[in-house]
Structures are given as structure tokens and as C-alpha cells.
Motif scaffolding. Sequence first.
Motif, PDB file in Angstrom:
ATOM      1  N   GLN A 319     -24.844   2.127  39.387  1.00 41.93           N
ATOM      2  CA  GLN A 319     -26.411   2.595  39.329  1.00 41.93           C
ATOM      3  C   GLN A 319     -26.439   2.505  37.656  1.00 41.93           C
ATOM      4  N   GLU A 320     -27.634   1.986  37.082  1.00 44.71           N
ATOM      5  CA  GLU A 320     -27.804   1.961  35.637  1.00 44.71           C
ATOM      6  C   GLU A 320     -27.930   3.497  34.825  1.00 44.71           C
ATOM      7  N   ILE A 321     -27.451   3.776  34.107  1.00 43.66           N
ATOM      8  CA  ILE A 321     -26.668   5.233  33.176  1.00 43.66           C
ATOM      9  C   ILE A 321     -27.821   5.593  32.218  1.00 43.66           C
ATOM     10  N   ARG A 322     -28.826   4.534  31.802  1.00 41.75           N
ATOM     11  CA  ARG A 322     -29.952   4.289  31.546  1.00 41.75           C
ATOM     12  C   ARG A 322     -30.743   5.465  32.096  1.00 41.75           C
ATOM     13  N   ALA A 323     -31.655   6.399  31.130  1.00 37.21           N
ATOM     14  CA  ALA A 323     -32.295   7.443  32.216  1.00 37.21           C
ATOM     15  C   ALA A 323     -33.430   6.251  33.013  1.00 37.21           C
TER      16      ALA A 323
ATOM     17  N   ARG B  14     -30.136  -9.738  32.547  1.00 40.37           N
ATOM     18  CA  ARG B  14     -31.159  -9.573  33.108  1.00 40.37           C
ATOM     19  C   ARG B  14     -31.720  -9.047  33.880  1.00 40.37           C
ATOM     20  N   TYR B  15     -32.587  -8.502  33.471  1.00 40.68           N
ATOM     21  CA  TYR B  15     -32.849  -7.406  34.612  1.00 40.68           C
ATOM     22  C   TYR B  15     -34.172  -8.296  35.138  1.00 40.68           C
ATOM     23  N   GLY B  16     -34.151  -8.662  36.605  1.00 41.30           N
ATOM     24  CA  GLY B  16     -35.078  -9.758  37.200  1.00 41.30           C
ATOM     25  C   GLY B  16     -35.849 -10.612  36.538  1.00 41.30           C
ATOM     26  N   VAL B  19     -35.678 -11.317  30.062  1.00 43.58           N
ATOM     27  CA  VAL B  19     -34.167 -11.743  29.829  1.00 43.58           C
ATOM     28  C   VAL B  19     -33.897  -9.921  28.749  1.00 43.58           C
ATOM     29  N   ALA B  20     -32.566  -9.230  28.717  1.00 43.10           N
ATOM     30  CA  ALA B  20     -33.094  -8.310  28.021  1.00 43.10           C
ATOM     31  C   ALA B  20     -32.715  -8.626  26.674  1.00 43.10           C
ATOM     32  N   VAL B  21     -30.639  -9.313  27.087  1.00 43.06           N
ATOM     33  CA  VAL B  21     -30.250  -9.965  26.023  1.00 43.06           C
ATOM     34  C   VAL B  21     -30.377 -11.272  26.218  1.00 43.06           C
ATOM     35  N   GLY B  38     -33.481  -4.535  14.856  1.00 38.79           N
ATOM     36  CA  GLY B  38     -34.747  -4.832  15.220  1.00 38.79           C
ATOM     37  C   GLY B  38     -35.531  -4.057  16.515  1.00 38.79           C
ATOM     38  N   PRO B  39     -36.959  -4.920  16.694  1.00 41.24           N
ATOM     39  CA  PRO B  39     -37.865  -3.638  16.942  1.00 41.24           C
ATOM     40  C   PRO B  39     -37.830  -2.905  18.602  1.00 41.24           C
ATOM     41  N   ASN B  40     -38.320  -1.963  18.618  1.00 38.14           N
ATOM     42  CA  ASN B  40     -38.587  -1.466  19.996  1.00 38.14           C
ATOM     43  C   ASN B  40     -38.137  -2.643  20.921  1.00 38.14           C
ATOM     44  N   GLY B  41     -37.450  -2.703  22.211  1.00 42.63           N
ATOM     45  CA  GLY B  41     -37.484  -3.579  22.507  1.00 42.63           C
ATOM     46  C   GLY B  41     -36.582  -4.693  23.137  1.00 42.63           C
ATOM     47  N   ALA B  42     -35.895  -4.455  21.329  1.00 44.51           N
ATOM     48  CA  ALA B  42     -35.435  -6.183  21.430  1.00 44.51           C
ATOM     49  C   ALA B  42     -33.951  -6.496  21.849  1.00 44.51           C
ATOM     50  N   GLY B  43     -33.107  -5.237  22.631  1.00 49.98           N
ATOM     51  CA  GLY B  43     -31.987  -5.482  23.431  1.00 49.98           C
ATOM     52  C   GLY B  43     -30.364  -4.824  22.512  1.00 49.98           C
ATOM     53  N   LYS B  44     -30.883  -3.793  21.654  1.00 47.87           N
ATOM     54  CA  LYS B  44     -29.631  -3.529  21.141  1.00 47.87           C
ATOM     55  C   LYS B  44     -28.968  -2.596  22.043  1.00 47.87           C
ATOM     56  N   THR B  45     -29.713  -1.467  22.663  1.00 47.35           N
ATOM     57  CA  THR B  45     -29.529  -0.866  23.446  1.00 47.35           C
ATOM     58  C   THR B  45     -28.494  -0.992  24.716  1.00 47.35           C
ATOM     59  N   THR B  46     -29.629  -2.576  25.102  1.00 47.90           N
ATOM     60  CA  THR B  46     -28.775  -2.738  26.179  1.00 47.90           C
ATOM     61  C   THR B  46     -27.448  -3.560  26.082  1.00 47.90           C
ATOM     62  N   THR B  47     -27.450  -4.298  24.527  1.00 45.61           N
ATOM     63  CA  THR B  47     -26.289  -4.720  24.386  1.00 45.61           C
ATOM     64  C   THR B  47     -24.876  -3.928  24.319  1.00 45.61           C
ATOM     65  N   PRO B  84     -24.956   7.931  21.874  1.00 49.10           N
ATOM     66  CA  PRO B  84     -26.933   6.994  22.611  1.00 49.10           C
ATOM     67  C   PRO B  84     -27.995   8.178  22.098  1.00 49.10           C
ATOM     68  N   GLU B  85     -28.327   6.825  22.049  1.00 47.93           N
ATOM     69  CA  GLU B  85     -29.384   7.354  21.460  1.00 47.93           C
ATOM     70  C   GLU B  85     -30.468   8.409  21.804  1.00 47.93           C
ATOM     71  N   ASN B  86     -30.910   9.502  21.882  1.00 45.43           N
ATOM     72  CA  ASN B  86     -31.451  10.599  21.731  1.00 45.43           C
ATOM     73  C   ASN B  86     -30.355  11.436  22.372  1.00 45.43           C
ATOM     74  N   ASP B 161     -26.863   4.304  17.816  1.00 42.76           N
ATOM     75  CA  ASP B 161     -27.660   3.583  19.005  1.00 42.76           C
ATOM     76  C   ASP B 161     -28.940   4.756  18.087  1.00 42.76           C
ATOM     77  N   GLU B 162     -29.285   4.378  16.668  1.00 43.13           N
ATOM     78  CA  GLU B 162     -30.129   5.288  16.447  1.00 43.13           C
ATOM     79  C   GLU B 162     -29.908   6.865  15.832  1.00 43.13           C
ATOM     80  N   PRO B 163     -29.273   6.347  15.024  1.00 43.21           N
ATOM     81  CA  PRO B 163     -28.985   7.832  14.915  1.00 43.21           C
ATOM     82  C   PRO B 163     -29.672   8.510  13.966  1.00 43.21           C
ATOM     83  N   SER B 194     -30.726  -0.156  14.759  1.00 42.30           N
ATOM     84  CA  SER B 194     -32.295   0.538  13.747  1.00 42.30           C
ATOM     85  C   SER B 194     -32.764  -0.553  13.754  1.00 42.30           C
ATOM     86  N   HIS B 195     -33.739  -0.050  14.078  1.00 39.27           N
ATOM     87  CA  HIS B 195     -35.068  -0.699  13.274  1.00 39.27           C
ATOM     88  C   HIS B 195     -36.225  -0.358  12.413  1.00 39.27           C
ATOM     89  N   LEU B 196     -35.263   0.628  11.685  1.00 39.43           N
ATOM     90  CA  LEU B 196     -35.237   0.905   9.955  1.00 39.43           C
ATOM     91  C   LEU B 196     -34.434   0.399   8.921  1.00 39.43           C
TER      92      LEU B 196
HETATM   93  N1  ATP Z   1     -33.130  -0.295  33.819  1.00 36.57           N
HETATM   94  C1  ATP Z   1     -33.744  -1.419  33.152  1.00 36.57           C
HETATM   95  N2  ATP Z   1     -35.044  -2.262  34.630  1.00 36.57           N
HETATM   96  C2  ATP Z   1     -35.277  -3.040  33.513  1.00 36.57           C
HETATM   97  N3  ATP Z   1     -36.108  -3.176  32.576  1.00 36.57           N
HETATM   98  C3  ATP Z   1     -34.702  -3.004  31.368  1.00 36.57           C
HETATM   99  C4  ATP Z   1     -33.926  -1.693  32.228  1.00 36.57           C
HETATM  100  N4  ATP Z   1     -33.239  -1.587  30.828  1.00 36.57           N
HETATM  101  C5  ATP Z   1     -33.595  -2.282  29.300  1.00 36.57           C
HETATM  102  N5  ATP Z   1     -34.706  -2.882  30.027  1.00 36.57           N
HETATM  103  C6  ATP Z   1     -35.562  -4.207  29.012  1.00 36.57           C
HETATM  104  O1  ATP Z   1     -34.756  -4.572  28.290  1.00 36.57           O
HETATM  105  C7  ATP Z   1     -35.355  -4.620  26.773  1.00 36.57           C
HETATM  106  C8  ATP Z   1     -34.286  -3.785  25.636  1.00 36.57           C
HETATM  107  O2  ATP Z   1     -34.628  -2.794  26.267  1.00 36.57           O
HETATM  108  P1  ATP Z   1     -33.664  -2.264  25.018  1.00 36.57           P
HETATM  109  O3  ATP Z   1     -33.151  -0.417  25.208  1.00 36.57           O
HETATM  110  O4  ATP Z   1     -32.151  -3.125  24.969  1.00 36.57           O
HETATM  111  O5  ATP Z   1     -33.947  -2.386  23.705  1.00 36.57           O
HETATM  112  P2  ATP Z   1     -34.111  -1.517  22.290  1.00 36.57           P
HETATM  113  O6  ATP Z   1     -33.439  -2.291  21.728  1.00 36.57           O
HETATM  114  O7  ATP Z   1     -33.085  -0.815  22.102  1.00 36.57           O
HETATM  115  O8  ATP Z   1     -35.317  -0.513  21.686  1.00 36.57           O
HETATM  116  P3  ATP Z   1     -35.542   0.546  21.178  1.00 36.57           P
HETATM  117  O9  ATP Z   1     -35.778   0.235  19.644  1.00 36.57           O
HETATM  118  O10 ATP Z   1     -37.060   1.091  22.072  1.00 36.57           O
HETATM  119  O11 ATP Z   1     -34.590   1.614  21.627  1.00 36.57           O
HETATM  120  C9  ATP Z   1     -36.691  -4.510  27.092  1.00 36.57           C
HETATM  121  O12 ATP Z   1     -37.529  -4.735  27.438  1.00 36.57           O
HETATM  122  C10 ATP Z   1     -36.608  -3.050  28.515  1.00 36.57           C
HETATM  123  O13 ATP Z   1     -37.926  -3.038  28.663  1.00 36.57           O
END
Ligand code: ATP
Lengths: 323, 258
Positions: A319-323, B14-16, B19-21, B38-47, B84-86, B161-163, B194-196
Motif C-alpha cells: 500500500q501507498e503510505i501517503r493517505a 510512475r503512477y500509471g 510520471v511523478a518523478v 518545486g510547486p505543488n505536485g512537482a514530485g518532492k514528497t514522492t522523492t 512528513p508534511e502535515n 517535508d514542508e516544515p 518546500s515551495h516557499l
Molecule cells: N498514490 C498516488 N497515485 C497517483 N498519483 C500520485 C500518487 N501520489 C502522488 N501522485 C502524483 O504525483 C505527483 C507528485 O506528487 P508529490 O506529492 O510528490 O508532489 P509534491 O511536490 O510533494 O507537491 P506538494 O507541494 O503539493 O506537496 C502529483 O501529480 C500527484 O498527483
Amino acid sequence: MIAVRGLSAIYRKELEDHFSSTRFTLVLTVVLMVSLLMSWMTATSVRKELEGFAKPSLVFLVLFTSSGAMFSFAQFVAFFGPLIGLVLGFDAINRERALRTLPKLVSQPVHRDAVINGKFLAGLTTVGVLLTALVAMIAGLGLRVLGVVPGWEEIGRLALYLLVSAIYVGFWLGLAILGSVVFRGMATSALAVLALWIFLAFFVPVVASLAADALAPVPPTPTMEDIPVVLQNEQIKRAVSYVSPMTLYSDATAVLLDPMRKTTRSLVLLGPMERLSLTRFQNPLPLAQSALVAAPHLLLLVAGTFVVFALCYATFMRQEIRA
Amino acid sequence: MAEPVVQTIELTKRYGAQVAVDRLTLEVSEGEVFGFLGPNGAGKTTTILMLLGLSEPSSGTARVCGLDPTRAPVPVKRLVGYLPENVGFYEDMTGYDNLQYVTRLNGVRDRDARPRIEGALETVGLAGERRKRVGAYSKGMRQRLGIAEVLVRQPRVVFLDEPTVGLDPDATQRMLELIRSLSRDQGMTVFLSSHLLDQVQRVSDRVGIMLAGRLVAAGPIDELARRSLGVDQARYTLEEIFMRYFRQEQPAAAPAGR
Ligand SMILES: Nc1ncnc2c1ncn2[C@@H]1O[C@H](COP(=O)(O)OP(=O)(O)OP(=O)(O)O)[C@@H](O)[C@H]1O
Ligand SMILES: [Mg+2]
């Protein structure tokens, strides 16, 4: 070594959570009330029957099996044990998700399965304490009302009964934890396990009868020639109802608590010679023999628990850990 | 030359079809504060999740302290701290008990944990609130408790992550000073997402800029400014660098859908 300490840390916290939780207090209160009431009624009715007997033997266990009240204690556990497992496990993982503590928890140096194991073991310990307290209480009540002191064999049987009951409730606890892994919502996972409980408790017996009647229809007024069909019908019914852990548990504990029962099969299924020997040699079965008779059921229960666990691990690991 | 503490090569998630990263290659060396922008959704948390072994890479490799987080998650987790973020806490437990749970999970005996916990609470300024339920903490206090949870583990690398999300300017300033001191006073390597931009600029030795899953620039801030803006002036901000990249890259990256 550190991994073991991690597991014990999770176990310890979960145990503290259980024992300080309101829901544990509530479950304890409900179960305590019902079983006290039941065993009081049973004990008084047994005492009436025993009047005149000088030295009754093996009556102690009757406290747990006699359905002098609405149902016996053993039946009560078979029926409500699943709910105890459910209450202790339905939010094990998804609560950590809701609190957003899960990413932090799994980033600690513990294996991911330790999270499941720690929570399961803590729940199982809670169940063990609960059941032991109940059995001890009923036994104490029996001592007072009946004035009969249990022998070692009876104590051994009760201990085995406790062990089996813990395994049985543990199976349901595992199912509840699986629900908490699969479903994000806590209410959803509780309802899912509840639905499964209703299915196994109420639907499986009905389905078993239907299947048996469809495959081996018994004529309305069976004659001697119909005996094979009657036997077959009964066999199918039992086979199908063993899908339900409730049946497995009830049959196993019936043998363990009643030394006079020498088989888990019902009387209809016995061969003529067996039936003859049963009536000719009405001696109680030694404890070890009873345990042997119940063993296959127990193995099935334990196997079922392992399957539930395998599913838990497989789902949670991927499972993905992220909610 | 010392081995980098964090290293990724062509790291991809990749998620389907998404490509997240995307083929991320970067290095962070011992003791530095690396700003991961990076802005929201850039792939920071995924990395970060991949670096912690909490999410499996689709391809490429990651190394943290020379270990592969996918193959050896527990040894890696022994060396890192993660905010973690939040971040969430057990709301009914006190701040102290939350921290104690973390030390127990890390195999630290309670008697050895005590000075660590007291020290961490002191560092983040929560010593007076240690007996309060976390449910009654303010956002800023929770965020600092999160840092304390990282501190009690005494890690070599910390991933934050975004402290500073949700903190007021004053609390943000304190948080940034705290982060700076992790590297300066405790010798930790800090991976700060961070995105700030202006905040990262204040504390980071080097930054990497992520856009739509790709690392578009990495290096010391002044070098980035010179290279990308063609200016060598005293007054530049990361904001300008970022906006410049953002305008260049975003239209190309988004509709192509790669
Ligand atoms: N479990 C998942 N299933 C599908 N897509 C996902 C999943 N987790 C993340 N993504 C996608 O991967 C991309 C990167 O997400 P990520 O959370 O790493 O971004 P972020 O840089 O941390 O953004 P933020 O600043 O909003 O936290 C986003 O487009 C997100 O929609
Ligand atoms: Mg993020």
C-alpha cells in the motif's frame, strides 16, 4: 535486536491504549453483565438437579455448557467473540492514517509487518485477559453456588477452552485488522467485518441446509431405505457449515468441555457399531483424547488465521503510505 | 572526496501513466542543507518517500548513507529522521509521551531516552508544554514537536517535508533557525522540501528545483542565479530564478503529458 524492541514498543503502546480505552470498558461491562447473569441462572438450575447426589463428578464444566439459561457461556463466546475481535481491531491501521501518524510510524526502524504484529498481539493479550477474567469469575460463582471444587482435569479442560477461544477471537481480530488495512474509513471497515460476521453466523447455516437438500433431498417421511440419503444430507450440511469458523469453534469447544462427547460428528452420522459402543461404554474421555478429537478443527481455525494474516501483510506491504 | 549522503541516479516513479518523478539525478553531501524546491505536485514528497524506502521506485536507484532504501529499509531508517508534511500525533498522549514512543520504536531504553527527550524539548522550546496533550497544541507547537521527534532519533540525515507550512512569520523564522542549527550545531545533513523560495534561500547551502517531476536546476543559489539569469548582481532572489524556470519549463512540460 532493535527490530524486536520496535515490535515490543508497538505492542506496549497498543496494550496501554486498549486498557485505557472507553470501548474496552464498555465491552467488559456488557460481557460481564451477560455472563454473570447467565452463569447465575445456570448454576442455580444445576444445583436443583444435583440435589440428592452425594458426590457429583464433572459437573463443574456444566456451568459453561449448560443452556439452562437462554444460552450457555460457550455459545455466548461463539456468537459474541467475533464482536470483541471486531471492536479491538477495526480501526488498527486506518486510524493511524486518519491521524496522519502512519508515515511517521513506518519511517521508524521497524519492519512494516511489526506494525500489524504488534497491534495483533496487543489485541490478543487483551482478549486473553478478558476471557480469563470471565472464566475465573464464572468458576468462582460456581464454587459458591454449587459448592463443587473442580478437579485438575476440569481445570485443564478450562485452560484448553480458553486457549481455543483466544484463537477463535484472534481470527476475528485478524479479520478486523485486515478490514482496517483495506478500508480507509473506520466506519466502513467496521461495517465490512460486521457484514462478514452476519454472513457466517446466519447465512452459512441456511446455505448449508439448502445445499444439502438440493444435493441429497430427503423424502418427507423417510423409511429405512432412505438412511444413506439422510446420512449424505447430514454430511453435506456439516461440510458446508465448516466454512464458518463459528461452527468449527462450537464443535471443538463442545468436545473439550464435555468429556462425554467422543466425536464432533452428530449422532445421526455415527455408524451402528460406534453408536453401540457409545452407549455401552459411557465413560468420560480423558482430556488428551478430547483434545485429539478437537485437533482438526483447531488446525483449520489456526490455518484460517494465517490466511487472514497473509492477506494483511500482502495488502499492507504494497500500500501507498501517503493517505 | 567523501561519499554523498544522499544520491539518486535516474530515479523515476510512475503512477500509471503519470510520471511523478522523472529520471532524477542528484547528490547531497554530508552536513549541508539542501533545499528541494518545486510547486505543488512537482514530485518532492514522492522523492522523499522513495529515499526513505516507503515507496518503491519504478526505475533508477537511490542511496542514503551508501544504502539502498528499497533493499535495506530498516538500516536506512535507523540513520534518518523524517518530518512528513502535515505531521500527525497521538492526540490523547502528551508531547513527552509521543516523543518517548519514538525513542522506544528506535530501541532506546527509557532511561537513556530521558535526557534525549528533555534536550529535544528544550531545543524546540516546548519544555514547558511537555505534559500537555498534543490535541491541545497549536499548529506551531505541533510542527516543533515534529522536529523534536526527529531530534530524539539523533539521525545523520533529516528529511523535512514542508516544515513551515501553516506557520506565522514569527514561527517560520524560529523554524528556519532551528533547521539551520541542525546542520550547524548538530552536524546533520538536511534535505528540506518546500515551495516557499525565499525561506529555502535563507537556510540552504544548495538548492534543486523540481518542475513536473524533473530536476531543472541544481547548485548553490548564487551560481544558479548567474547561470540562469545571466546576472551577477548582489540582489537577486530565488523567486526570480524560479519564475524564470517556471515560465520556460511549464508550458513544455505540462501539455506534452510525458
Ligand atoms: N498514490 C498516488 N497515485 C497517483 N498519483 C500520485 C500518487 N501520489 C502522488 N501522485 C502524483 O504525483 C505527483 C507528485 O506528487 P508529490 O506529492 O510528490 O508532489 P509534491 O511536490 O510533494 O507537491 P506538494 O507541494 O503539493 O506537496 C502529483 O501529480 C500527484 O498527483
Ligand atoms: Mg508534498
